[in-house]
Design a protein around this motif. Structure first.
Motif, PDB file in Angstrom:
ATOM      1  N   THR A 339      13.588  39.132 -35.920  1.00 36.67           N
ATOM      2  CA  THR A 339      12.968  39.139 -37.239  1.00 36.67           C
ATOM      3  C   THR A 339      13.979  38.530 -38.212  1.00 36.67           C
ATOM      4  OG1 THR A 339      13.822  41.292 -37.923  1.00 36.67           O
ATOM      5  CG2 THR A 339      11.798  41.291 -36.602  1.00 36.67           C
ATOM      6  N   PRO A 340      13.577  38.311 -39.464  1.00 32.97           N
ATOM      7  CA  PRO A 340      14.556  37.782 -40.427  1.00 32.97           C
ATOM      8  C   PRO A 340      15.734  38.716 -40.663  1.00 32.97           C
ATOM      9  CG  PRO A 340      12.328  37.433 -41.229  1.00 32.97           C
ATOM     10  CD  PRO A 340      12.216  38.311 -40.014  1.00 32.97           C
ATOM     11  N   VAL A 341      15.611  39.969 -40.221  1.00 27.07           N
ATOM     12  CA  VAL A 341      16.655  40.953 -40.497  1.00 27.07           C
ATOM     13  C   VAL A 341      17.494  41.273 -39.264  1.00 27.07           C
ATOM     14  CG1 VAL A 341      17.108  43.298 -41.310  1.00 27.07           C
ATOM     15  CG2 VAL A 341      15.273  41.954 -42.328  1.00 27.07           C
ATOM     16  N   MET A 342      16.864  41.309 -38.083  1.00 27.41           N
ATOM     17  CA  MET A 342      17.570  41.815 -36.910  1.00 27.41           C
ATOM     18  C   MET A 342      17.102  41.133 -35.630  1.00 27.41           C
ATOM     19  SD  MET A 342      15.684  45.507 -36.448  1.00 27.41           S
ATOM     20  CE  MET A 342      15.853  45.875 -38.198  1.00 27.41           C
ATOM     21  N   VAL A 343      17.910  41.338 -34.591  1.00 27.53           N
ATOM     22  CA  VAL A 343      17.573  40.924 -33.225  1.00 27.53           C
ATOM     23  C   VAL A 343      17.447  42.186 -32.393  1.00 27.53           C
ATOM     24  CG1 VAL A 343      18.402  39.732 -31.168  1.00 27.53           C
ATOM     25  CG2 VAL A 343      18.729  38.701 -33.412  1.00 27.53           C
ATOM     26  N   PHE A 411      20.609  44.608 -33.267  1.00 23.04           N
ATOM     27  CA  PHE A 411      21.754  43.948 -33.889  1.00 23.04           C
ATOM     28  C   PHE A 411      21.302  43.331 -35.203  1.00 23.04           C
ATOM     29  CE2 PHE A 411      22.677  44.025 -29.404  1.00 23.04           C
ATOM     30  CZ  PHE A 411      24.017  44.356 -29.346  1.00 23.04           C
ATOM     31  N   LEU A 412      21.847  43.812 -36.318  1.00 19.67           N
ATOM     32  CA  LEU A 412      21.523  43.218 -37.607  1.00 19.67           C
ATOM     33  C   LEU A 412      22.166  41.839 -37.725  1.00 19.67           C
ATOM     34  CD1 LEU A 412      22.009  46.290 -39.959  1.00 19.67           C
ATOM     35  CD2 LEU A 412      19.873  45.427 -39.014  1.00 19.67           C
ATOM     36  N   PHE A 413      21.492  40.943 -38.450  1.00 20.63           N
ATOM     37  CA  PHE A 413      22.051  39.621 -38.613  1.00 20.63           C
ATOM     38  C   PHE A 413      23.389  39.639 -39.337  1.00 20.63           C
ATOM     39  CE2 PHE A 413      17.749  37.767 -37.846  1.00 20.63           C
ATOM     40  CZ  PHE A 413      18.133  36.912 -36.842  1.00 20.63           C
TER      41      PHE A 413
END
Length: 416
Positions: A339-343, A411-413
């Motif tokens: 997602t734009p926030v996390m993997v 994992f957060l970006f």
């Protein structure tokens, strides 16, 4: 603060001394001003009386002796005072009009008032400057202590204050220096303990790997020898236990390295899809032997900043746990997404799931949950979570009890 403690502080003693000196100065100024005002009024009054006496003598209203006696006689009768008051009243000379006829009284009063007000203002200014100077020194010292506390919070435990202050501030500086020294000593001891533990782990690893490898070799040789079915089954089970022991020893060694802070990660961008497929391939044979379907589904192929070898180890431990807990005919599915926030990387199985009472403890080392019948070592999930957290991610467990377990790597970006 008690009064006796207050006077132990240098700023308090300084302000008290300045206040006493200014109070003494005001008393001296008041006494001097009063004496000067009285002398000035006496001089003006004598001058006026001389002028009045001269005028009386020039007008021949009275003789010089009579005028001199009137002004110098120390015993004035009440009848003479009353007669003079009635005479002056007829001419309009009374107390309200005295300022007009004898203005030096009013002038002297105003001069005295201005002099005293000026002295008071000057004293307040001097006291204010002294207080401001003291407060500036105190706040400067507090700022230095605050800066030291910030440096200690950042891990710079070598910083020390010069301890030039006195009183409570000096004691606070001394205490802060002692705290920093104590923490530094503790950290030094911890570093020595970690170094000792690292050497111990290395020794244990060297000592255990050799006999385990020998046992495994002996077991493989025995399998090649002709023997009865029962004996062969026993040798096979022995080999499984040797493999389990080897897995357990290696897992404990890895966990010890992580807890000792001796595990170094080499973070580089990696394709999470490829990493997921590799982790599944490592356990494809195990899944096939148990009759469990192992699949990989990728919704896009996000890039992840990680140590591929160690993350593959963490994912493999979770996959192994899911295969062990899933009955024949079940499925284990790995899915990577972004997602734009996390993997995220999700591992799902169709086993019995995790009992709600076990969820808070599922990552605890050697924990056995409700109805556990697997042959796992009990350290795989704990090791997987420790590795994930060391790389800035999280590993959570969930799912529906009776329908299967779900393990999610996140994992957060901002941590990549």
């Amino acid at each position: 603060m008690p009064l006796n403690h207050a006077f132990q502080e240098r700023p308090c003693r300084r302000l008290t001394a300045v206040g006493l000196l200014l109070a003494l100065g005001l008393i001296v100024a008041f006494a001097l001003g009063t004496w000067l005002s009285a002398r000035q009024m006496e001089t003006k009054l004598v001058a006026r009386e001389c002028a009045v006496a001269g005028r009386l003598m020039n007008s021949h209203a009275a003789s010089a002796d009579a005028v001199a006696d009137a002004f110098t006689d120390k015993h004035i009768s009440a009848s003479d005072q009353s007669l003079g008051a009635r005479t002056f009243a007829v001419r309009g000379y009374d107390a309200p009009s005295a300022d007009l006829l004898a203005p030096f009284f009013h002038t002297t009063l105003w001069k005295s008032t201005l002099f005293y007000a000026g002295c008071a203002i000057l004293a307040l200014l001097l006291y204010g400057v002294s207080a401001l100077s003291s407060m500036t020194g105190i706040y400067a010292a507090i700022a230095r202590v605050s800066a030291q506390a910030v440096e200690i919070g950042r891990g710079n435990l070598r910083v020390r204050l010069d301890q030039s202050a006195e009183g409570a501030l000096g004691r606070m500086q001394t205490s802060l220096n002692e705290v920093a020294a104590g923490i530094q000593a503790t950290f030094d001891k911890m570093a020595k303990d970690r170094a000792f533990l690292k050497d111990l782990i290395s020794d244990i690893s060297h000592q255990l790997k050799t006999p385990l490898a020998a046992l495994k070799m002996y077991q493989e040789i025995l399998l090649q020898e002709p023997m009865e079915a029962n004996a062969q089954a026993f040798v096979v089970r022995s080999g499984e236990q040797i493999e389990r022991m080897e897995w357990l020893v290696l897992g404990l060694l890895k966990m010890a390295r992580i807890e000792a802070g001796q595990l170094l990660f080499h973070l580089h961008p990696h394709d999470l899809c490829a990493l997921t497929r590799q982790a599944a391939a490592d356990f494809a044979h195990m899944a096939a032997d148990k009759g469990v379907e192992l699949t990989v589904a990728n919704n896009g192929c996000p890039m992840l900043l990680c140590d591929a070898a160690w993350l593959r180890e963490a994912v493999g431990n979770v996959v192994k746990n899911c295969i062990e807990c899933t009955p024949a005919g079940g499925r284990v599915r790995l899915e990577a997404s972004a997602t734009p926030v996390m993997v995220t990387l999700t591992v799902r199985d169709t086993g019995p799931g995790i009992h709600p009472d076990d969820l808070p403890f599922v990552f605890r080392r050697f924990y056995r949950g409700h109805g556990h019948t697997g042959a796992g070592s009990g350290i795989g999930l704990s090791l997987a979570q420790a590795i994930t957290e060391q790389m800035g991610g999280t590993l959570n467990a969930g799912g529906i009890f009776g329908e299967g377990a779900v393990f999610t790597f996140t994992f957060l970006f901002k941590s990549m």
